[in-house]
Design an enzyme around this catalytic site. Sequence first.
Site, PDB file in Angstrom:
ATOM      1  N   SER A 558       0.434  -1.111  -3.060  1.00 62.11           N
ATOM      2  CA  SER A 558       0.481  -1.676  -4.383  1.00 62.11           C
ATOM      3  C   SER A 558       0.624  -0.542  -5.214  1.00 62.11           C
ATOM      4  O   SER A 558      -0.158   0.363  -5.109  1.00 62.11           O
ATOM      5  CB  SER A 558      -0.580  -2.605  -4.579  1.00 62.11           C
ATOM      6  N   TYR A 571      -9.296  -6.182  -5.441  1.00 58.90           N
ATOM      7  CA  TYR A 571      -7.731  -6.239  -4.873  1.00 58.90           C
ATOM      8  C   TYR A 571      -7.357  -4.704  -4.932  1.00 58.90           C
ATOM      9  O   TYR A 571      -6.864  -4.020  -4.075  1.00 58.90           O
ATOM     10  CB  TYR A 571      -6.890  -7.108  -5.609  1.00 58.90           C
TER      11      TYR A 571
END
Length: 681
Positions: A558, A571
């Site tokens: 990500s 996350y």
Amino acid sequence: MPSALPPEAAALLARSHRLGADPRTTNFAGGNTSAKGSGPDPVTGRDVELMWVKGSGGDLGTLGVDGLAVLRLDRLRALRDVYPGVEREDEMVAAFDHCLHGKGGAAPSIDTAMHGLVDAPHVDHLHPDSGIALACAADGEKLTADCFGDSVVWVPWRRPGFQLGLDIAAVKAAHPQAIGCVLGGHGITAWGATSEECEANSLHIVRTAETFLAERGRPEPFGPVVEGYEPLPEAERRARAAALAPHIRALASRDRPQVGHFDDSAPVLDFLARAEHQRLAALGTSCPDHFLRTKIRPLVLDLPSTAPAGEAVARLRELHDAYREEYSAYYARHARPDSPAMRGADPAVVLIPGVGMFSFGKDKQTARVAGEFYVNAIHVMRGAEAVSTYTPIEESEKFRIEYWELEEAKLRRMPAPKPLAARVALVTGAGSGIGRAIAHRLAAEGTCVVVADLDGEKAAAVAEELGGPDRAVAVTVDVTDEERVAAALDATVLAFGGVDLVVNNAGISLSKPLLETTARDWDVQHAVMARGSFLVSREAARIMIDQGLGGDIVYIASKNAVYAGPNNIAYSATKADQAHQVRLLAAELGAHGIRVNGVNPDGVVRGSGIFAGGWGARRAATYGVEEGKLGEFYAQRTLLKREVLPEHVANAVFALTGGDLTHTTGLHIPVDAGVAAAFLR
């Protein structure tokens, strides 16, 4: 079916579908059927005699109008007058093109003469196991007479072609009472005045031969069960198959990468448990349709099922070296100056007593069909040995078929392989969103895909979208569970022979500020993505190293791995973990030819499973925008002002694995439309 299709052709298609749907009658893509009738000449408008016949390369069970060749019978029969003889009969296939009616339909096959020269309105040529058993028995001619009397006539082996068509035509003319013939070393041919009669005659030959073999044959034609060669219990058998599969695929892929298929059905296991299996396997298959797909003989492990796995692998390597030497010698014995080059010396079928059969091909369907044909060969050997002695055609004749210039021409007409052909991919989290898009892209580029997801129903739906078992299979897996990850990789190698490409995409997202993030939130987030990626990569790497074919591992990380955003500690920290796994594994696995790379997406809202599961609402609240406009918000903060979709991430995965970036490993590709703060440095 077009309304203008003549009734003879319509009846032919219906008959073909019925015959092709029954594996006792013929095998996949084997045999051909025909019907004669009349139709208007496209130039003069006058009716001419025509023949519709299954064209080259089709399958009876799925035959369509476009799979029929349509020929003028007057021209086809006139070829008798210009036939140059057996030594030049390959030239006759090109002559069939000059007999085509109108646009002609499919390319005529080598068996066209068999249909056109036989004086019967309808003709079937089939490869039933029972018929081939008689055709491959040492005293097949006598057995044919014993079985059928004078209603079915024996025709000695002859390579398919124009002369065989003349032979069968002469047999029918000389035996008006006959309904068909057994072709030595090959199969059967039947005929009839109507489509119904022809089909009935074909089925009569097949069923009568089955009954004859069952009633006349001895009960254990393969001999007694040999101690130590009995089938292992199912769980142990499949575990051993999964352990051996990567090593066997490595052997079968020495010349070129191959996809595998595993079969531990009862006929295979019983054959390998019996005393005669080594002798019979060494004789090879006989029917041309069989050995074109299985090679002339399989590689057989000569150890009991109880032998240690390491000993079995070492012995397989020795046997493989010997197999390649023997195959090269076979080619040298029979090749002529104008023979096609040797296509490869690796086995297409590998037999492991107590475990089962591995078969290989350029794709899953080819591998599966090779295995199915060897099961056919087992049935043929059983039938022939039950009433006589299995006696396949001579090795020199097998070579003439295998390295036939007409077969080579058929191979040259095949389309070029896709970039990821013969590769096997496992994609986690592939039941929706980015993972689903990646699975679709990889499958479109030729990959066999294992769709792995915690939601088994979603995984199954995606596998079905991709085309079913020959293209994709589904596995239900919790990537946090070590045993279930190992089971998913076992399922992968049993489905396709091994694994070459892994995409770590499974993930969840918990968007919370630091003070609201619980220890459980942290643990769950890291268990799915950091631990899960580690477990999947480790199990996949074991297989890739055993295969020795290199491979690719791709992490869907990500933008958050390098960019510090608010309210996202669990996350983003996990994504940073994944990003560093890429670097660590690239450094460790490079020596094995395994490349490890990452993709850093951002703002993938539409089609995303994570965003649909509540993450989108929480991120929208963080940024103070409506959830429905979150994708637009993300796009506007990028340099390109473009929204990122799952397909864009899939494109990056293909770019990394499709063959152009062969010297790239340890790389992260941003797919974020340009987030300057996330530039890698």
